[in-house]
Design a protein around this motif. Structure first.
Motif, mmCIF file in Angstrom:
data_model
loop_
_atom_site.group_PDB
_atom_site.id
_atom_site.type_symbol
_atom_site.label_atom_id
_atom_site.label_comp_id
_atom_site.label_asym_id
_atom_site.label_seq_id
_atom_site.Cartn_x
_atom_site.Cartn_y
_atom_site.Cartn_z
ATOM 1 N N PHE A 1 5.482 1.755 1.079
ATOM 2 C CA PHE A 1 5.007 0.389 1.302
ATOM 3 C C PHE A 1 3.901 0.319 2.353
ATOM 4 O O PHE A 1 3.213 -0.688 2.459
ATOM 5 N N TRP A 2 3.735 1.388 3.128
ATOM 6 C CA TRP A 2 2.697 1.398 4.156
ATOM 7 C C TRP A 2 1.383 1.994 3.658
ATOM 8 O O TRP A 2 0.338 1.780 4.262
ATOM 9 N N ASP A 3 1.443 2.735 2.568
ATOM 10 C CA ASP A 3 0.253 3.406 2.050
ATOM 11 C C ASP A 3 -0.442 2.464 1.074
ATOM 12 O O ASP A 3 -0.095 2.382 -0.099
ATOM 13 N N ALA A 4 -1.423 1.718 1.564
ATOM 14 C CA ALA A 4 -2.021 0.612 0.804
ATOM 15 C C ALA A 4 -2.644 1.098 -0.500
ATOM 16 O O ALA A 4 -3.219 2.183 -0.586
ATOM 17 N N PHE B 1 0.358 1.009 -5.495
ATOM 18 C CA PHE B 1 1.203 0.395 -6.523
ATOM 19 C C PHE B 1 2.642 0.146 -6.074
ATOM 20 O O PHE B 1 3.530 0.032 -6.904
ATOM 21 N N ALA B 2 2.885 0.068 -4.777
ATOM 22 C CA ALA B 2 4.216 -0.293 -4.289
ATOM 23 C C ALA B 2 4.144 -1.693 -3.692
ATOM 24 O O ALA B 2 3.280 -1.966 -2.859
ATOM 25 N N PRO B 3 5.031 -2.596 -4.091
ATOM 26 C CA PRO B 3 4.955 -3.981 -3.601
ATOM 27 C C PRO B 3 5.359 -4.055 -2.132
ATOM 28 O O PRO B 3 6.330 -3.427 -1.709
ATOM 29 N N SER B 4 4.623 -4.814 -1.361
ATOM 30 C CA SER B 4 4.972 -4.978 0.057
ATOM 31 C C SER B 4 5.202 -6.448 0.412
ATOM 32 O O SER B 4 5.397 -6.771 1.575
ATOM 33 N N ALA C 1 0.721 -5.818 -8.689
ATOM 34 C CA ALA C 1 0.707 -6.168 -7.277
ATOM 35 C C ALA C 1 1.984 -6.908 -6.878
ATOM 36 O O ALA C 1 2.209 -7.157 -5.699
ATOM 37 N N CYS C 2 2.817 -7.262 -7.870
ATOM 38 C CA CYS C 2 3.972 -8.120 -7.621
ATOM 39 C C CYS C 2 5.251 -7.307 -7.416
ATOM 40 O O CYS C 2 5.407 -6.218 -7.955
ATOM 41 N N PRO D 1 10.355 -12.022 4.531
ATOM 42 C CA PRO D 1 9.515 -10.860 4.218
ATOM 43 C C PRO D 1 10.356 -9.595 4.069
ATOM 44 O O PRO D 1 11.480 -9.508 4.568
ATOM 45 N N LEU D 2 9.787 -8.616 3.380
ATOM 46 C CA LEU D 2 10.482 -7.356 3.197
ATOM 47 C C LEU D 2 10.531 -6.572 4.502
ATOM 48 O O LEU D 2 9.519 -6.471 5.210
#
Length: 473
Positions: free
Chosen positions: A335-338, A341-344, A354-355, A415-416
């Protein structure tokens, strides 16, 4: 309608007659005859009696096949802490009851019996765990820490209350390394979908598909996604069947890696700058042959009101579910690696990767939080609970995310959490989701994850040395 939060959790594990009922079913003439037929036809000599652990590993005992009738009646005894992976905490204490913890009994589920296609002299059968019948007060009850049985009971109870069945299809990604697995790609480009990379993986996917089909997985497609990353999919089904098949698929992957002399890893984030290994859950709700998520008269999103409320429940409880969906320290690197393809963010939309929840035009909700390390029995149990809460409360999921804008949804939900430590706190802060787990299971899971987080926080890594060894003060 009775809601989950109104039921005592003990209801799902309080039936002292459960062991006897399972035993009686096992000892029917038809079951014994069918087991004997399968053993004889395949030439089975040994049987693995298996259970998935809380951490989604598999434990087993091997028994010569000629004792199968005895095992149908008596089951297999395991030390109680085996379902907590026999994990000790940082101080050497065995999590889940210590050395003095009592055994539990695993009764085989004969319908899951299958010879292993790579060696048909060996078969496997999944078991359901019970408190030993001789114990006072609790004897014969389903074991609270058996996540596989938990999902079966949670789904059955959901269907009884709502009339709906939950079906799921998982998308397990994993990374392969070793001789011949080298990646072909241009600088700055992705190796995804390239036939040359699929060709390099040909011996891998051929064996995976062959073994998977032999063990009952209806394989439908697969592709090469990122450096060494292969995803193979099978047909969706009831959630408990999909969970068993995911556990089976992982076992197959490890076997294929051994045979080919390569390595196969379900580590959620193997490399910085490359996609992590996800395990998206594609969820749909059914009554008979009718998919209740589809509203034929609605063009936008094609999603029925029940579907919208189910999405609302998923979003509302996303933060509380996170430590199950992303269960390791490494999980949160996704989730930190922009841009990978992982939703944040807690959002939803039509066919947008993006969802967090992507609505497919063919009537499924792709829940994109889980990664390749997930315990599918726990993840599906929490998704059932979250959807039911959303449907009961008619939770509005808010506006869908614009396909072109990442993270722009209104902050309607919590938020996650983006570390395992914060995710553990978020689970404790969501009593509804925590109540979907038996108290003992929730306590042990939290203890396991708190210990994992503490070990990580106390570890000195290469990153620490690179950042600080020569640069401080």
């Amino acid at each position: 309608m009775t809601t989950l939060s109104e039921r005592p959790v003990l209801d799902i594990v309080s039936d002292r007659n459960a062991f006897a009922a399972h035993q009686e079913k096992n000892l029917s003439a038809a079951v014994i005859e069918e087991m004997q037929r399968k053993i004889n036809e395949a030439g089975v000599e040994y049987v693995y009696y298996m259970l998935p652990t809380i951490g989604s590993r598999v434990i087993a005992k091997m028994v010569p096949a000629n004792h199968f009738k005895r095992n149908l009646e008596k089951g297999i005894a395991f030390h109680r802490t085996a379902l907590a992976d026999l994990q000790t905490d940082r101080f050497g204490n065995l999590i889940g009851g210590g050395i003095e913890a009592k055994e539990f009994v695993g009764l085989p589920d004969p319908e899951t019996f299958a010879p292993l296609p790579w060696d048909t002299s060996v078969a496997r059968v999944f078991c359901s765990a019970y408190e030993p019948p001789h114990l006072n007060e609790v004897g014969g009850r389903p074991l609270a820490t058996d996540s596989r049985s938990l999902l079966k009971r949670a789904h059955a109870a959901f269907t009884e209350r709502t009339g709906m069945e939950v079906r799921s299809g998982c998308e397990p990604e994993m990374t392969w390394t070793g001789p011949g697995m080298e990646v072909i790609k241009k600088p700055g480009s992705s190796p995804a979908y390239q036939v040359e990379n699929l060709e390099r993986m040909r011996e891998v996917f051929k064996k995976l598909v062959t073994y998977s089909k032999a063990l009952g997985l209806d394989m439908i497609e697969g592709d090469y996604e990122d450096d060494g990353q292969l995803e193979l999919n099978w047909m969706y089904d009831r959630v408990e069947l999909t969970a068993d098949r995911l556990v089976t698929y992982r076992q197959i992957c490890k076997q294929v890696a051994r045979e080919l002399g390569v390595h196969a890893s379900f580590m959620p984030k193997p490399y910085t700058g490359s996609m992590g290994n996800g395990c998206h859950h594609n969820i749909s709700l059914w009554k008979g042959d009718t998919n209740l998520l589809i509203d034929e008269g609605r063009v936008e999103l094609h999603l029925s009101d029940i579907g919208r409320y189910a999405v609302g429940g998923m979003l509302e409880h996303a933060a509380g579910s996170m430590s199950i969906m992303a269960s390791t320290v490494n999980s949160y690197k996704r989730f930190w690696d922009a841009g990978q393809f992982a939703p944040s963010a807690v959002n939803w939309g039509l066919d947008s990767r993006a969802c967090m929840v992507r609505i497919s035009s063919n009537g499924r909700m792709e829940y994109r939080l889980p990664d390749a390390s997930v315990n599918p029995y726990l993840s599906h149990t929490l998704l059932i609970a979250a959807m039911e809460d959303g449907i009961n409360k008619q939770t509005d999921p808010g506006k869908p995310l614009d396909d072109q804008v990442r993270g722009s949804a209104e902050p309607k939900f919590k938020p996650l959490p983006l570390t395992l430590g914060d995710a553990i706190d978020s689970l404790s802060a969501d009593p509804y989701i925590l109540n979907a787990l038996p108290e003992q299971l929730g306590d042990i899971y939290t203890a396991l994850k708190n210990d994992e987080w503490a070990r990580y926080c106390g570890a000195v890594t290469d990153w620490d040395r690179a950042m600080y060894w020569e640069t401080l003060p």
